[in-house]
Design an enzyme around this catalytic site. Sequence first.
Site, short mmCIF file in Angstrom:
data_model
loop_
_atom_site.label_atom_id
_atom_site.label_comp_id
_atom_site.label_asym_id
_atom_site.label_seq_id
_atom_site.Cartn_x
_atom_site.Cartn_y
_atom_site.Cartn_z
N TYR A 48 29.90 39.30 45.85
CA TYR A 48 29.25 38.56 46.80
C TYR A 48 28.57 39.32 47.67
CZ TYR A 48 31.62 34.76 44.55
OH TYR A 48 32.02 33.92 43.61
N ASP A 90 35.37 26.41 47.77
CA ASP A 90 35.07 27.75 47.33
C ASP A 90 34.57 28.62 48.56
OD1 ASP A 90 33.97 30.20 45.82
OD2 ASP A 90 34.01 29.12 44.09
N GLY A 108 35.55 27.77 52.15
CA GLY A 108 36.69 28.39 52.79
C GLY A 108 37.41 29.45 51.89
N ASP A 109 38.49 29.94 52.14
CA ASP A 109 39.03 31.02 51.59
C ASP A 109 40.45 30.35 51.29
OD1 ASP A 109 40.76 33.20 50.91
OD2 ASP A 109 39.59 34.56 52.14
N PHE A 110 40.90 30.36 50.01
CA PHE A 110 41.78 29.60 49.41
C PHE A 110 43.17 30.43 49.64
CE2 PHE A 110 40.12 30.62 44.80
CZ PHE A 110 40.69 31.99 44.59
N ARG A 119 40.15 28.80 35.49
CA ARG A 119 39.74 30.19 35.60
C ARG A 119 40.04 30.82 36.99
NH1 ARG A 119 34.22 31.43 33.05
NH2 ARG A 119 33.54 29.57 34.08
N HIS A 150 44.01 33.71 36.48
CA HIS A 150 43.92 34.76 35.67
C HIS A 150 43.52 35.96 36.55
CE1 HIS A 150 39.94 33.82 34.94
NE2 HIS A 150 39.51 35.06 34.82
N ASP A 151 42.69 35.68 37.58
CA ASP A 151 42.24 36.80 38.30
C ASP A 151 43.19 37.38 39.31
OD1 ASP A 151 39.46 36.91 37.59
OD2 ASP A 151 39.09 35.15 38.82
N1 SAM Z 1 36.59 27.37 38.56
C1 SAM Z 1 34.96 28.13 38.19
C2 SAM Z 1 34.73 27.74 36.76
O1 SAM Z 1 35.91 27.64 35.71
O2 SAM Z 1 33.86 27.83 36.40
C3 SAM Z 1 34.85 29.29 38.76
C4 SAM Z 1 35.81 30.51 38.29
S1 SAM Z 1 35.57 32.02 38.75
C5 SAM Z 1 36.32 33.04 37.75
C6 SAM Z 1 36.53 32.29 40.52
C7 SAM Z 1 36.00 31.31 41.53
O3 SAM Z 1 37.11 31.67 42.56
C8 SAM Z 1 34.51 31.93 41.98
O4 SAM Z 1 33.69 30.80 42.08
C9 SAM Z 1 35.05 32.30 43.35
O5 SAM Z 1 33.88 32.58 44.25
C10 SAM Z 1 36.23 31.69 43.84
N2 SAM Z 1 37.05 32.47 44.73
C11 SAM Z 1 37.50 33.79 44.61
N3 SAM Z 1 38.29 34.19 45.71
C12 SAM Z 1 38.33 32.99 46.49
C13 SAM Z 1 38.97 32.56 47.87
N4 SAM Z 1 39.68 33.62 48.35
N5 SAM Z 1 38.67 31.34 48.36
C14 SAM Z 1 38.01 30.53 47.76
N6 SAM Z 1 37.38 30.67 46.56
C15 SAM Z 1 37.28 32.10 45.86
#
Ligand code: SAM
Length: 344
Positions: free
Chosen positions: A148, A211, A236-238, A253, A256-257
């Site tokens: 980003y 998101d 927001g930030d989750f 998804r 897994h991150d």
């Molecule tokens: N859920 C969607 C899908 O299955 O197509 C997107 C998956 S993508 C791998 C991970 C998503 O998590 C991204 O859109 C990213 O912006 C969001 N994300 C990452 N860190 C985040 C945070 N701290 N707070 C909110 N969203 C976050």
Amino acid sequence: DSELKKEDLQRIIELMDGFKASKALFTSSKMGVFDLLQTRPGLDAAQVAQELKASVKGTECLLEACVALGLLKSKGRTGQSPMYENTHLATRFLLSDAPLSLQGYIRHCNDTVWPLFSHLESAVQDGSNQREKAFGKKSQDVFQDTYYNSKEVKLRFMNAMHSIAKVTGKAVATAFDLSKFKTACDIGGCTGAMAYEFTKAHPKLSVTVFDLPAVVEMSEHFHPLHTDNRVSFVAGDFFKDELPKADLYILARILHDWPDEKVHLLLSKIADACTPGCGVLLSEIFLDEERRGPSRGLLQALSMSEGKQRSATEYSLLLKSHGFVTAHVKHTANLLDAMLCIKA
Ligand code: SAM
């Protein structure tokens, strides 16, 4: 025994050549070969080369390789150069405006994943991702620091998520009976592609996409033609901010991150927001319990993100420690599997 089996040789060659096939697909997609041949089927290599502003020799090689890979068909004409057109595979997945277009994801594979994998040896040696080597930038959080940082990279990443979500969305949204849920929150729901699939499949469900602000501010670029007022967006930030209230939390998804500590942080926030009977719908590639496949998940893990690929049991245990009981697990025939857990 020392006899050489044809299938063995075939298999090992396929593996050795896999990267050439991937790159041929990425290049022809990025150069617009399939979009061009969709509007003008029957062009020959010289005509395609002229339209794409590329060399005739290079275009000819690329088109012939695409035929061998099953992406294009060629029709020979005696004394003349062959004419090319798309196969059903190209029409289905490789046109920029196809409903199941994978172009966004293919672009991400070419521009982001490919450079990372070219440093696989160091990734394995260090056990960490090679974003700094590949892109010259240090990063802690892949989303906030890498994807980003620039609008171009952000849109490319969002397009990639969007295309996979459109291909998998229906299978995930229809995996379980969700009729008892009225409101859902798609945590990390990105462009809303998955949310729209959920509202399409469940006429009484409303979905809030949650998101990062950087993503939500771009989401209108991805709204479908017929927008749906049952889908809304909250930024927001989750890990830090309060989550929107909902009966069902969708995590597609996401887990897994992240390493287990971060997963626990997020799950504890979701658990706090839930009352008994609320659900979590988790969608990921579920590894076999013996971690022998599917190869897609195991190959993805080689990008050496902070997170890891897990089995259905591992996900169940993580959720269980926050009071969620696994009700159903579904291995879909699509790219992602799904699990529905209920707060006890
Ligand atoms: N859920 C969607 C899908 O299955 O197509 C997107 C998956 S993508 C791998 C991970 C998503 O998590 C991204 O859109 C990213 O912006 C969001 N994300 C990452 N860190 C985040 C945070 N701290 N707070 C909110 N969203 C976050």
